[in-house]
Design an enzyme around this catalytic site. Structure first.
Site, PDB file in Angstrom:
ATOM      1  N   THR A   1       0.961  -1.636  -0.126  1.00  0.00           N
ATOM      2  CA  THR A   1      -0.173   0.304   0.103  1.00  0.00           C
ATOM      3  C   THR A   1       1.206   1.359   0.449  1.00  0.00           C
ATOM      4  O   THR A   1       2.058   1.117   0.426  1.00  0.00           O
ATOM      5  CB  THR A   1      -1.180   0.239   1.334  1.00  0.00           C
ATOM      6  N   GLY A   2       0.600   2.383  -0.506  1.00  0.00           N
ATOM      7  CA  GLY A   2       0.725   3.638  -0.567  1.00  0.00           C
ATOM      8  C   GLY A   2       2.279   3.223  -1.522  1.00  0.00           C
ATOM      9  O   GLY A   2       3.702   3.277  -1.547  1.00  0.00           O
ATOM     10  N   GLY A   3       1.874   2.390  -3.096  1.00  0.00           N
ATOM     11  CA  GLY A   3       2.825   2.152  -3.972  1.00  0.00           C
ATOM     12  C   GLY A   3       3.764   2.621  -4.695  1.00  0.00           C
ATOM     13  O   GLY A   3       4.056   2.000  -5.498  1.00  0.00           O
TER      14      GLY A   3
ATOM     15  N   GLY B   1       7.678   7.213  -4.272  1.00  0.00           N
ATOM     16  CA  GLY B   1       8.741   7.385  -2.664  1.00  0.00           C
ATOM     17  C   GLY B   1       9.172   5.854  -2.046  1.00  0.00           C
ATOM     18  O   GLY B   1       9.722   4.696  -3.452  1.00  0.00           O
ATOM     19  N   ILE B   2       9.027   5.542  -1.400  1.00  0.00           N
ATOM     20  CA  ILE B   2       9.517   4.534  -1.212  1.00  0.00           C
ATOM     21  C   ILE B   2       8.916   3.007  -1.102  1.00  0.00           C
ATOM     22  O   ILE B   2       9.251   2.274  -1.590  1.00  0.00           O
ATOM     23  CB  ILE B   2       9.333   4.404   0.579  1.00  0.00           C
ATOM     24  N   GLY B   3       7.332   3.279  -1.131  1.00  0.00           N
ATOM     25  CA  GLY B   3       6.716   2.038  -1.756  1.00  0.00           C
ATOM     26  C   GLY B   3       6.857   1.860  -3.330  1.00  0.00           C
ATOM     27  O   GLY B   3       7.475   0.302  -3.313  1.00  0.00           O
TER      28      GLY B   3
ATOM     29  N   SER C   1       8.809   4.806  11.523  1.00  0.00           N
ATOM     30  CA  SER C   1       9.734   5.959  11.552  1.00  0.00           C
ATOM     31  C   SER C   1      10.160   6.309  12.729  1.00  0.00           C
ATOM     32  O   SER C   1       9.712   5.886  13.872  1.00  0.00           O
ATOM     33  CB  SER C   1       8.279   7.306  11.139  1.00  0.00           C
TER      34      SER C   1
ATOM     35  N   TYR D   1       1.590  13.079  13.531  1.00  0.00           N
ATOM     36  CA  TYR D   1       2.659  12.169  12.764  1.00  0.00           C
ATOM     37  C   TYR D   1       3.137  10.638  13.543  1.00  0.00           C
ATOM     38  O   TYR D   1       2.910   9.751  13.224  1.00  0.00           O
ATOM     39  CB  TYR D   1       3.139  12.870  12.262  1.00  0.00           C
TER      40      TYR D   1
END
Length: 249
Positions: A12-14, A17-19, A137, A150
């Protein structure tokens, strides 16, 4: 490399960025990857980079029907999930005194509620040998001005892994946290409104990082590949920092 050959991974969030970097790495290591994100244009752009061993499902992790559609697609096409990277997350800068109920709800809905139900809905498709990776994080273990909400969500993610490691005893499914430090991503870029502000943020992060630079998303993806593979078979409930020493010294 073939450490993930034949595996089915969901990120997810793919789309960015990092995804996205992790999707590329998983595919290079032999996996077939499903990516989920909210923006269809970003998903389309990601697929143009990822090629035939990837599939995109548009959706929002805060919506149960979108998660159901994601995992029903995976079930119908691949039958199982071997690696789940619950990576979707947002951060809205706001110092104490300026935090709104809407900011609080949105950040916790995506980062905490979204992670919880992403994992819970994936579980019926997972089996012995499965790996769950949660995105944490450095802020989860540090005080960070203007990012207390956050940071609190990432502290919650850390405890999810500790608690779920107990819940998953006997299943053969592992769960670990991957915690990046300062990394060149669109999400970090979005914290600033101007180029000058952005550069000031970057400079302060680099100054506080013993390695002396920011990370490339591919470096975090390499750690995700480790947690996804049998190389980390004796790890569960752990947190792996990829932060250049930012939160360590």
């Amino acid at each position: 490399m073939s450490k993930l050959r034949g595996k089915t991974a969901v990120i997810t969030g793919g789309a960015t960025g990092i995804g996205l970097a992790t999707a590329k790495r998983f595919i290079a290591d032999g996996a077939f990857v499903y990516i989920m994100g909210r923006r269809q244009d970003a998903l389309d752009a990601a697929l143009s980079e990822l090629g035939v061993d990837a599939r995109a499902v548009q959706g929002d992790v805060t919506k149960a029907e979108d998660l159901d559609r994601l995992f029903e697609t995976v079930r119908a096409e691949r039958g199982r999930v071997d690696v789940l990277f619950a990576n979707a997350g947002i951060g809205i800068p706001a110092p104490l005194g300026q935090i709104t109920p809407e900011q609080f709800s949105q950040t916790f809905d995506v980062n905490v509620r979204g992670t919880l139900f992403t994992v819970q809905k994936a579980l019926p498709l997972m089996q012995d040998g499965g790996s769950i990776i949660l995105t944490g994080s450095t802020t989860g273990v540090m005080g960070t001005p203007g990012l207390s909400i956050y940071s609190a969500t990432k502290a919650a993610i850390r405890n999810f892994a500790r608690s779920w490691a107990h819940d998953l005893v006997g299943t053969g499914i592992r769960v670990n946290v991957l915690s990046p430090g300062p990394t060149k991503t669109p999400g970090l870029d979005s914290l600033a409104d101007t180029d000058e502000m952005r550069q000031a943020i970057f400079d302060s992060l680099i100054a506080a990082t013993p390695v002396g630079r920011m990370a490339d998303p591919a470096e975090t993806a390499a750690a995700a590949a480790f947690l996804a593979s049998e190389d980390s078979s004796f790890m569960t409930g752990s947190e792996v920092f990829v932060d250049g020493g930012y939160a360590q010294v």
